[in-house]
Design a protein around this motif. Structure first.
Motif, PDB file in Angstrom:
ATOM      1  N   VAL A   1      -5.793   1.498   5.882  1.00 44.90           N
ATOM      2  CA  VAL A   1      -4.819   0.408   5.874  1.00 44.90           C
ATOM      3  C   VAL A   1      -4.388  -0.015   4.464  1.00 44.90           C
ATOM      4  O   VAL A   1      -3.533  -0.890   4.316  1.00 44.90           O
ATOM      5  CB  VAL A   1      -5.360  -0.826   6.628  1.00 44.90           C
ATOM      6  CG1 VAL A   1      -5.635  -0.492   8.073  1.00 44.90           C
ATOM      7  CG2 VAL A   1      -6.590  -1.390   5.945  1.00 44.90           C
ATOM      8  N   MET A   2      -4.950   0.602   3.425  1.00 47.06           N
ATOM      9  CA  MET A   2      -4.663   0.174   2.054  1.00 47.06           C
ATOM     10  C   MET A   2      -3.159   0.183   1.749  1.00 47.06           C
ATOM     11  O   MET A   2      -2.595  -0.825   1.295  1.00 47.06           O
ATOM     12  CB  MET A   2      -5.390   1.071   1.052  1.00 47.06           C
ATOM     13  CG  MET A   2      -5.181   0.695  -0.411  1.00 47.06           C
ATOM     14  SD  MET A   2      -6.004  -0.848  -0.882  1.00 47.06           S
ATOM     15  CE  MET A   2      -7.729  -0.338  -0.809  1.00 47.06           C
ATOM     16  N   ASN A   3      -2.507   1.295   1.978  1.00 48.38           N
ATOM     17  CA  ASN A   3      -1.076   1.386   1.654  1.00 48.38           C
ATOM     18  C   ASN A   3      -0.239   0.452   2.519  1.00 48.38           C
ATOM     19  O   ASN A   3       0.755  -0.123   2.061  1.00 48.38           O
ATOM     20  CB  ASN A   3      -0.595   2.830   1.820  1.00 48.38           C
ATOM     21  CG  ASN A   3      -1.054   3.728   0.682  1.00 48.38           C
ATOM     22  OD1 ASN A   3      -1.188   3.288  -0.461  1.00 48.38           O
ATOM     23  ND2 ASN A   3      -1.318   4.995   0.991  1.00 48.38           N
ATOM     24  N   LEU A   4      -0.643   0.278   3.771  1.00 50.23           N
ATOM     25  CA  LEU A   4       0.099  -0.586   4.678  1.00 50.23           C
ATOM     26  C   LEU A   4       0.007  -2.049   4.234  1.00 50.23           C
ATOM     27  O   LEU A   4       1.021  -2.755   4.165  1.00 50.23           O
ATOM     28  CB  LEU A   4      -0.437  -0.431   6.103  1.00 50.23           C
ATOM     29  CG  LEU A   4       0.160  -1.344   7.171  1.00 50.23           C
ATOM     30  CD1 LEU A   4       1.670  -1.135   7.267  1.00 50.23           C
ATOM     31  CD2 LEU A   4      -0.500  -1.094   8.520  1.00 50.23           C
ATOM     32  N   ILE A   5      -1.191  -2.511   3.928  1.00 51.25           N
ATOM     33  CA  ILE A   5      -1.371  -3.897   3.495  1.00 51.25           C
ATOM     34  C   ILE A   5      -0.648  -4.138   2.173  1.00 51.25           C
ATOM     35  O   ILE A   5      -0.047  -5.200   1.951  1.00 51.25           O
ATOM     36  CB  ILE A   5      -2.865  -4.249   3.372  1.00 51.25           C
ATOM     37  CG1 ILE A   5      -3.578  -4.067   4.713  1.00 51.25           C
ATOM     38  CG2 ILE A   5      -3.049  -5.674   2.872  1.00 51.25           C
ATOM     39  CD1 ILE A   5      -3.024  -4.904   5.830  1.00 51.25           C
ATOM     40  N   ASN A   6      -0.656  -3.149   1.318  1.00 55.43           N
ATOM     41  CA  ASN A   6       0.075  -3.268   0.057  1.00 55.43           C
ATOM     42  C   ASN A   6       1.581  -3.336   0.307  1.00 55.43           C
ATOM     43  O   ASN A   6       2.288  -4.141  -0.318  1.00 55.43           O
ATOM     44  CB  ASN A   6      -0.260  -2.081  -0.845  1.00 55.43           C
ATOM     45  CG  ASN A   6       0.256  -2.257  -2.251  1.00 55.43           C
ATOM     46  OD1 ASN A   6      -0.098  -3.208  -2.947  1.00 55.43           O
ATOM     47  ND2 ASN A   6       1.109  -1.334  -2.703  1.00 55.43           N
TER      48      ASN A   6
ATOM     49  N   VAL B   1       0.219 -10.025  -4.867  1.00 52.51           N
ATOM     50  CA  VAL B   1      -0.023  -9.591  -3.489  1.00 52.51           C
ATOM     51  C   VAL B   1       0.278  -8.104  -3.296  1.00 52.51           C
ATOM     52  O   VAL B   1       0.222  -7.599  -2.177  1.00 52.51           O
ATOM     53  CB  VAL B   1       0.822 -10.424  -2.502  1.00 52.51           C
ATOM     54  CG1 VAL B   1       0.387 -11.883  -2.533  1.00 52.51           C
ATOM     55  CG2 VAL B   1       2.311 -10.299  -2.803  1.00 52.51           C
ATOM     56  N   GLN B   2       0.589  -7.415  -4.378  1.00 54.37           N
ATOM     57  CA  GLN B   2       0.779  -5.969  -4.333  1.00 54.37           C
ATOM     58  C   GLN B   2       0.149  -5.355  -5.581  1.00 54.37           C
ATOM     59  O   GLN B   2       0.180  -5.957  -6.665  1.00 54.37           O
ATOM     60  CB  GLN B   2       2.265  -5.599  -4.264  1.00 54.37           C
ATOM     61  CG  GLN B   2       2.907  -5.928  -2.915  1.00 54.37           C
ATOM     62  CD  GLN B   2       4.350  -5.456  -2.829  1.00 54.37           C
ATOM     63  OE1 GLN B   2       5.195  -5.822  -3.644  1.00 54.37           O
ATOM     64  NE2 GLN B   2       4.651  -4.633  -1.829  1.00 54.37           N
ATOM     65  N   PHE B   3      -0.408  -4.148  -5.406  1.00 53.87           N
ATOM     66  CA  PHE B   3      -1.101  -3.467  -6.494  1.00 53.87           C
ATOM     67  C   PHE B   3      -0.392  -2.157  -6.785  1.00 53.87           C
ATOM     68  O   PHE B   3      -0.188  -1.334  -5.881  1.00 53.87           O
ATOM     69  CB  PHE B   3      -2.552  -3.211  -6.098  1.00 53.87           C
ATOM     70  CG  PHE B   3      -3.398  -2.603  -7.181  1.00 53.87           C
ATOM     71  CD1 PHE B   3      -3.306  -3.025  -8.501  1.00 53.87           C
ATOM     72  CD2 PHE B   3      -4.323  -1.603  -6.877  1.00 53.87           C
ATOM     73  CE1 PHE B   3      -4.098  -2.467  -9.501  1.00 53.87           C
ATOM     74  CE2 PHE B   3      -5.122  -1.052  -7.858  1.00 53.87           C
ATOM     75  CZ  PHE B   3      -5.005  -1.480  -9.171  1.00 53.87           C
ATOM     76  N   GLU B   4      -0.020  -1.976  -8.029  1.00 51.16           N
ATOM     77  CA  GLU B   4       0.769  -0.807  -8.400  1.00 51.16           C
ATOM     78  C   GLU B   4       0.013   0.514  -8.248  1.00 51.16           C
ATOM     79  O   GLU B   4       0.622   1.589  -8.171  1.00 51.16           O
ATOM     80  CB  GLU B   4       1.283  -0.954  -9.839  1.00 51.16           C
ATOM     81  CG  GLU B   4       0.204  -0.952 -10.924  1.00 51.16           C
ATOM     82  CD  GLU B   4      -0.386  -2.323 -11.183  1.00 51.16           C
ATOM     83  OE1 GLU B   4      -0.981  -2.517 -12.274  1.00 51.16           O
ATOM     84  OE2 GLU B   4      -0.273  -3.206 -10.305  1.00 51.16           O
TER      85      GLU B   4
END
Length: 594
Positions: free
Chosen positions: A244-249, A262-265
């Motif tokens: 779910v990492m990419n989805l939550i990002n 709230v987003q990580f590059e």
């Protein structure tokens, strides 16, 4: 009665007295097992006059009526105690093999009280219960202790603490089966305070099932549902929980650099896909689990289980680190020292912000992957700044003059979802009885994944009803005790039907959810007795006052006050968050407050 063994083993380490007695079956039927039964026993045994690290606090290890039956994910167990990190009622649960093995010893509950005058370990086998010298094991890490005491899945299983628990670190976990954790809230410190290094179990008694044919049919149907679900049959087995990492990002709900963003590059570099492609060796599964979401990963320095999504986030986005190898190594160190990865990573992230603001003299800054492993070791050994960090982020931030920089609720660090992008998750965190926790009724399915349906993640009005239902359901599942991933594909109705097949008692879906509601209200009463109030049902100021700076959740804060008022009404509590007498009577809890 089938489902429960009907027996409790009660060990006082101070005088080395061991007693066994019958389980109160009326209590068991009301509170099921695991979390619920542990919480009910804790109510009687540990009052507000008892400090968490005093000998008078207890550890209550409990399995549930489904544990060891062979039903999907029926391997889990829980520990209940008063938390040294938060002061709240605490339960933590774990999978693996230990819970199944303990059920086979013929007990439902193990109560440990008192304090040994030197390090000991407990051994429970068909030959009896014994307390043995653990002086040669004191100071050793988890993997070595587990090996020395003869870990052998399906035969002999080891539960222990590492150096973090011995040093009374408030984020210390209890580890079982080498790399499984009863992690949140510091139960490892309670175990360490008792000079108890390990508990070893060997069992031979298989749980009996009242209606074996019905049980087999329901097991067959549940397996079909798990195979039919893309999440439990494909995503989790292939990518693990970090799927779910990419989805939550992407939706703008991935807490980054101590919740400043709230987003990580670098989210893609630390995703489940990246873990699979570069570091995955194999999958593994707990006993009786067809999902097999466990990752066996390997870097140049470490090899072992994990990391889970929450752990990857805690050492990754929360700390501004995009080096997956460094994250895997930090996770491995936490397992071996016996530490809660969520709280440790979040506390390191808190220190990083304190450092960048000039409030702490430290080289730890966001992105310093090269210092991550050393920070974990410092925390476990209470070395240097690690001594301050070992107390958790709230005490750390308060000591350096900025308690608002602790991203915690009731002293427990938030997990890997920024509630500015998931309003229901914010209400869940604020009202959770053990402090910020996604496992107390995770809104991920409803607000993000569309399981069983998708609702607006920014919706505020009416959100309390969903949160309440999920909290009650989660309490019941934690008391059966099952893995919540099963619930992603199998409805509560099936759990009630399986419980009936095992025990012979007529549990409906409503009965199961009502048991969860009873457990939730019991926990609320416990915290009220400890002095907690509605003022503690809140979130860090940053989430309430600082809008998400960019991305799909930009401009949002958590609209907590409106949701909380509605939540109290939904729960049948008064405006101060106290359960009304009518609600307590409805749940059979009125005698607790008489």
């Amino acid at each position: 009665m089938n489902g429960w063994n009907g027996s409790v083993v009660d060990i006082n380490l101070t005088n080395r007295e061991t007693k066994t007695y019958a389980l109160d079956m009326d209590m068991a039927q009301q509170f099921l097992g695991g979390r619920g039964l542990g919480g009910r026993l804790l109510w009687d045994l540990v009052g507000p006059e008892v400090a968490p690290l005093a000998p008078e606090n207890v550890l209550i290890f409990a399995v549930g009526p489904l544990t060891g039956t062979g039903y999907q994910t029926s391997n889990r167990f829980s520990v209940s105690t008063k938390s040294p990190l938060t002061g709240t009622i605490l339960d933590a649960n774990s999978g693996g093999f230990w819970g199944m093995q303990f059920k086979k010893t013929g007990y439902d509950v193990l109560i440990v009280r008192g304090r040994a005058d030197h390090p000991v370990f407990i051994e429970i086998t068909p030959a009896g219960v014994s307390i043995q010298d653990a002086a040669p094991l004191w100071g050793l890490r988890v993997k070595e202790v587990t090996q020395r005491l003869g870990q052998n899945n399906n035969r002999r299983n080891v539960l222990c603490i590492g150096p973090a628990g011995e040093n009374l670190g408030l984020m210390a976990a209890i580890m079982n089966d080498g790399e499984r954790a009863l992690a949140r809230g510091g139960p490892g410190a309670v175990m360490g305070s008792k000079n108890l290094k390990a508990i070893v179990v060997e069992g031979k008694t298989r749980p009996e099932i009242e209606d074996d044919e019905r049980f087999k049919f329901l097991l067959y149907e549940s397996r079909k549902m798990l195979r039919a679900s893309p999440l439990t049959s494909q995503a989790l087995p292939e990518f693990g929980t970090a799927v779910v990492m990419n989805l939550i990002n992407a939706i703008g709900a991935l807490p980054t650099r101590n919740f400043q963003a709230v987003q990580f590059e670098h989210a893609e570099a630390i995703s489940g896909e990246a873990l699979r492609d570069s570091y995955l060796v194999d999958n593994a599964a707990c006993w009786a689990c067809p999902i097999a979401c466990t990752r066996i990963s390997k870097t140049d320095k470490v090899a072992g289980e994990g990391p889970e999504y929450e752990s990857v986030w805690a050492f990754g986005a929360q700390c501004g680190i995009g080096d997956l190898a460094a994250i895997i190594e930090a996770n491995s160190l936490c397992n071996d020292f016996g530490l809660d990865t969520i709280s440790v990573g979040s506390t390191i992230g808190c220190l990083m912000e304190l450092s960048e603001r000039g409030l702490v003299d430290s080289d730890l800054r966001f992105g310093r992957a090269d210092l991550l492993a050393g920070a974990v070791e410092d925390i476990a050994l209470r070395r240097g700044l690690g001594a301050d960090m070992a107390e958790g982020s709230l005490r750390l931030a308060a000591k350096y003059g900025a308690p608002e920089l602790s991203m915690s609720v009731k002293g427990l660090e938030l997990p890997a979802y920024d509630p500015r992008g998931m309003q229901g998750q914010g209400l869940l965190f604020a009202t959770s009885n053990r402090g910020a926790c996604h496992m107390r009724g995770n809104m991920l399915g409803l607000e993000v994944l569309g399981l069983p349906k998708l609702i607006d993640r920014f919706q505020v009005q009416g959100k309390s009803a969903y949160v309440t239902l999920h909290q009650n359901s989660a309490a019941a599942i934690d008391s059966l005790v099952l893995c919540k991933f099963t619930n992603m594909a199998v409805a509560d109705e099936y759990f009630a039907r399986v419980l009936s097949a095992v025990t012979g008692l007529p549990y409906s879906t409503g009965d199961l959810i009502r048991a969860g509601e009873r457990i939730w209200n019991l926990e609320r009463l416990y915290n009220l007795r400890e002095g907690f109030t509605a003022a503690d049902d809140t979130l860090p100021r940053r989430l309430l006052e600082e809008p998400a700076p960019a991305g799909p959740s930009a401009g949002w804060t958590v609209k907590l006050e409106q949701m909380r008022r509605e939540y109290y009404r939904t729960r049948g509590w008064d405006a101060a968050g106290v359960p009304k007498p009518a609600k307590l009577a409805e749940l059979g809890l009125e005698k607790l407050t008489a």
